[in-house]
Design a protein around this motif. Structure first.
Motif, PDB file in Angstrom:
ATOM      1  N   ILE A 117       0.831  -1.206   0.000  1.00 40.59           N
ATOM      2  CA  ILE A 117       0.000   0.000   0.000  1.00 40.59           C
ATOM      3  C   ILE A 117       0.868   1.260   0.000  1.00 40.59           C
ATOM      4  CG2 ILE A 117      -1.591   1.381   1.411  1.00 40.59           C
ATOM      5  CD1 ILE A 117      -2.946  -0.845  -0.132  1.00 40.59           C
ATOM      6  N   LEU A 118       1.974   1.215   0.748  1.00 40.92           N
ATOM      7  CA  LEU A 118       2.881   2.362   0.816  1.00 40.92           C
ATOM      8  C   LEU A 118       3.823   2.423  -0.386  1.00 40.92           C
ATOM      9  CD1 LEU A 118       3.776   2.197   4.621  1.00 40.92           C
ATOM     10  CD2 LEU A 118       2.279   3.852   3.492  1.00 40.92           C
ATOM     11  N   ARG A 119       3.673   1.460  -1.296  1.00 40.69           N
ATOM     12  CA  ARG A 119       4.475   1.388  -2.518  1.00 40.69           C
ATOM     13  C   ARG A 119       5.972   1.242  -2.245  1.00 40.69           C
ATOM     14  NH1 ARG A 119       1.555   5.725  -6.667  1.00 40.69           N
ATOM     15  NH2 ARG A 119      -0.527   4.792  -6.558  1.00 40.69           N
ATOM     16  N   VAL A 120       6.267   0.562  -1.149  1.00 35.32           N
ATOM     17  CA  VAL A 120       7.667   0.245  -0.868  1.00 35.32           C
ATOM     18  C   VAL A 120       8.152  -0.828  -1.839  1.00 35.32           C
ATOM     19  CG1 VAL A 120       9.267  -0.655   0.862  1.00 35.32           C
ATOM     20  CG2 VAL A 120       7.397   0.859   1.563  1.00 35.32           C
ATOM     21  N   PHE A 121       7.262  -1.808  -2.114  1.00 31.90           N
ATOM     22  CA  PHE A 121       7.537  -2.857  -3.092  1.00 31.90           C
ATOM     23  C   PHE A 121       6.355  -2.947  -4.052  1.00 31.90           C
ATOM     24  CE2 PHE A 121      10.063  -4.662   0.502  1.00 31.90           C
ATOM     25  CZ  PHE A 121      11.298  -4.617  -0.115  1.00 31.90           C
ATOM     26  N   PRO A 122       6.612  -3.191  -5.324  1.00 30.31           N
ATOM     27  CA  PRO A 122       5.503  -3.454  -6.247  1.00 30.31           C
ATOM     28  C   PRO A 122       4.974  -4.868  -6.031  1.00 30.31           C
ATOM     29  CG  PRO A 122       7.591  -3.653  -7.397  1.00 30.31           C
ATOM     30  CD  PRO A 122       7.920  -3.165  -6.016  1.00 30.31           C
ATOM     31  N   PHE A 123       3.696  -5.079  -6.344  1.00 33.11           N
ATOM     32  CA  PHE A 123       3.109  -6.408  -6.188  1.00 33.11           C
ATOM     33  C   PHE A 123       3.506  -7.262  -7.388  1.00 33.11           C
ATOM     34  CE2 PHE A 123      -0.332  -9.592  -6.111  1.00 33.11           C
ATOM     35  CZ  PHE A 123      -0.205  -9.991  -4.793  1.00 33.11           C
ATOM     36  N   ALA A 205      20.665 -10.017   2.318  1.00 31.72           N
ATOM     37  CA  ALA A 205      20.078  -9.216   1.238  1.00 31.72           C
ATOM     38  C   ALA A 205      21.059  -8.159   0.750  1.00 31.72           C
ATOM     39  CB  ALA A 205      18.784  -8.558   1.721  1.00 31.72           C
ATOM     40  N   MET A 206      21.700  -7.502   1.677  1.00 31.65           N
ATOM     41  CA  MET A 206      22.662  -6.452   1.331  1.00 31.65           C
ATOM     42  C   MET A 206      23.877  -7.039   0.610  1.00 31.65           C
ATOM     43  SD  MET A 206      24.358  -3.729   3.970  1.00 31.65           S
ATOM     44  CE  MET A 206      25.629  -2.562   3.438  1.00 31.65           C
ATOM     45  N   SER A 215      25.078  -0.690  -6.067  1.00 33.09           N
ATOM     46  CA  SER A 215      25.904   0.201  -5.254  1.00 33.09           C
ATOM     47  C   SER A 215      25.631  -0.058  -3.778  1.00 33.09           C
ATOM     48  CB  SER A 215      25.583   1.664  -5.585  1.00 33.09           C
ATOM     49  OG  SER A 215      24.303   2.010  -5.093  1.00 33.09           O
ATOM     50  N   PRO A 216      26.609   0.140  -2.906  1.00 35.01           N
ATOM     51  CA  PRO A 216      26.396  -0.057  -1.459  1.00 35.01           C
ATOM     52  C   PRO A 216      25.251   0.775  -0.910  1.00 35.01           C
ATOM     53  CG  PRO A 216      28.738   0.141  -1.943  1.00 35.01           C
ATOM     54  CD  PRO A 216      28.015   0.458  -3.213  1.00 35.01           C
ATOM     55  N   LEU A 217      25.073   1.998  -1.430  1.00 39.74           N
ATOM     56  CA  LEU A 217      23.985   2.847  -0.935  1.00 39.74           C
ATOM     57  C   LEU A 217      22.621   2.261  -1.275  1.00 39.74           C
ATOM     58  CD1 LEU A 217      25.359   6.427  -1.718  1.00 39.74           C
ATOM     59  CD2 LEU A 217      25.352   5.198   0.460  1.00 39.74           C
ATOM     60  N   GLU A 218      22.500   1.705  -2.480  1.00 40.58           N
ATOM     61  CA  GLU A 218      21.248   1.053  -2.863  1.00 40.58           C
ATOM     62  C   GLU A 218      20.998  -0.175  -1.998  1.00 40.58           C
ATOM     63  OE1 GLU A 218      19.173  -1.024  -6.803  1.00 40.58           O
ATOM     64  OE2 GLU A 218      21.129  -0.039  -6.963  1.00 40.58           O
ATOM     65  N   ARG A 221      19.732   0.870   1.441  1.00 36.30           N
ATOM     66  CA  ARG A 221      18.320   1.255   1.443  1.00 36.30           C
ATOM     67  C   ARG A 221      17.416   0.023   1.541  1.00 36.30           C
ATOM     68  NH1 ARG A 221      20.016   5.161  -2.440  1.00 36.30           N
ATOM     69  NH2 ARG A 221      19.374   3.778  -4.151  1.00 36.30           N
ATOM     70  N   LEU A 222      17.751  -1.009   0.758  1.00 37.98           N
ATOM     71  CA  LEU A 222      16.949  -2.225   0.791  1.00 37.98           C
ATOM     72  C   LEU A 222      17.054  -2.910   2.152  1.00 37.98           C
ATOM     73  CD1 LEU A 222      15.179  -4.350  -0.582  1.00 37.98           C
ATOM     74  CD2 LEU A 222      17.272  -5.485  -1.333  1.00 37.98           C
ATOM     75  N   GLN A 223      18.269  -2.936   2.706  1.00 40.69           N
ATOM     76  CA  GLN A 223      18.450  -3.624   3.983  1.00 40.69           C
ATOM     77  C   GLN A 223      17.696  -2.934   5.113  1.00 40.69           C
ATOM     78  OE1 GLN A 223      20.008  -6.632   4.266  1.00 40.69           O
ATOM     79  NE2 GLN A 223      18.993  -6.542   6.263  1.00 40.69           N
TER      80      GLN A 223
END
Length: 264
Positions: A117-123, A205-206, A215-218, A221-223
């Motif tokens: 719902i918050l669009r953190v991940f697409p379905f 995951a990271m 990139s480490p920054l990306e 963010r995911l982690q």
């Protein structure tokens, strides 16, 4: 197309096969130290190879379908396996597998719904299935520990619980301290992991993203998202499990169900 996927798969297994050298070292050490773990080590690695290979082909199929039904089926399969495993840990809790499964389903589904719902991940299968797997696995461990610890604590402190019941407390009130202790113990590893992430070790995951060229920054963010969802899903699942399992510890007359606590 034909059998090209077979040759591609076998070619990709060269490096994993080379990594078996460290397993051979572990087997040799077990043999010389007379630990008797050689057979279990070999079986564990072989089973992991088969399971991961199968799930790899299944995920490849699901990713190619781009169908929401396959996402739901894969998610429910993971929840069922996790519920069974957590229920096995808390085998003395009545209907333990059902309680664990519903708790894991509730905690992970609520968390997943909020992320979408918050669009953190697409379905999409490529996002939802790996994310759901991490949440379900973590919730499985926490839920199993919560249920087992709650039952064991009530068994140890039966006299205190019975005294509280005799004084007019409800079952929930009589076991409030045991519930809190079970939740704190079960959730502590998750919170400790969040406190030390990146300082002691890089999470899976990271690490996977960085090794894949991100990139480490990306990857960071995911982690951060992963840690947030693990804390959320684990907390909801563990709390739900206490609400679902404690009624089975008592009779309709608000007395302890002694047969639940008679086994070791």
């Amino acid at each position: 197309m034909g059998w090209e996927w077979v040759s591609e798969f076998l070619y990709g297994m060269i490096k994993p096969a080379a990594a078996l050298a460290v397993v051979a070292m572990a087997v040799a050490l077990s043999y010389f130290q007379k630990l008797g773990l050689e057979g279990e080590m070999i079986y564990s690695i072989f089973r992991a190879f088969v399971q991961l290979s199968i799930i790899g082909f299944v995920l490849q199929f699901i990713f190619n379908q781009e169908n929401a039904l396959w996402i739901v089926l894969a998610y429910l399969f993971m929840v069922c396996v996790a519920g069974y495993t957590a229920g096995q840990r808390a085998k003395h809790v009545p209907r333990g597998k059902y309680v664990a499964g519903v708790s894991i389903l509730g905690g992970t589904a609520i968390t997943m719904f909020m992320l979408v719902i918050l669009r953190v991940f697409p379905f999409s299968p490529r996002y939802i299935i790996p994310v759901a797997g991490m949440m379900v696995g973590n919730a499985m461990t926490v839920t199993g520990v919560t249920m087992k610890k709650l039952r064991d604590d009530i068994k140890i402190q039966m006299n205190l619980v019975e005294t509280a019941l005799a004084l007019g407390a409800t079952p929930r009130q009589a076991t409030l301290q045991q519930v809190k202790r079970a939740l704190v113990i079960a959730l502590s590893p998750v919170l400790d992991n969040a406190k030390t992430v990146g300082l002691i070790s890089l999470p899976g995951a990271m690490t996977g993203l960085i090794m894949g060229g991100a990139s480490p920054l990306e990857a960071i963010r995911l982690q951060i998202i992963v840690m947030n969802m693990l804390v959320g899903a684990s907390t909801v699942s563990s709390i739900v499990s206490t609400y679902l399992c404690w009624p089975s510890f008592f009779t309709k007359a608000y007395q302890l169900e002694t047969k639940v606590f008679s086994t070791e």
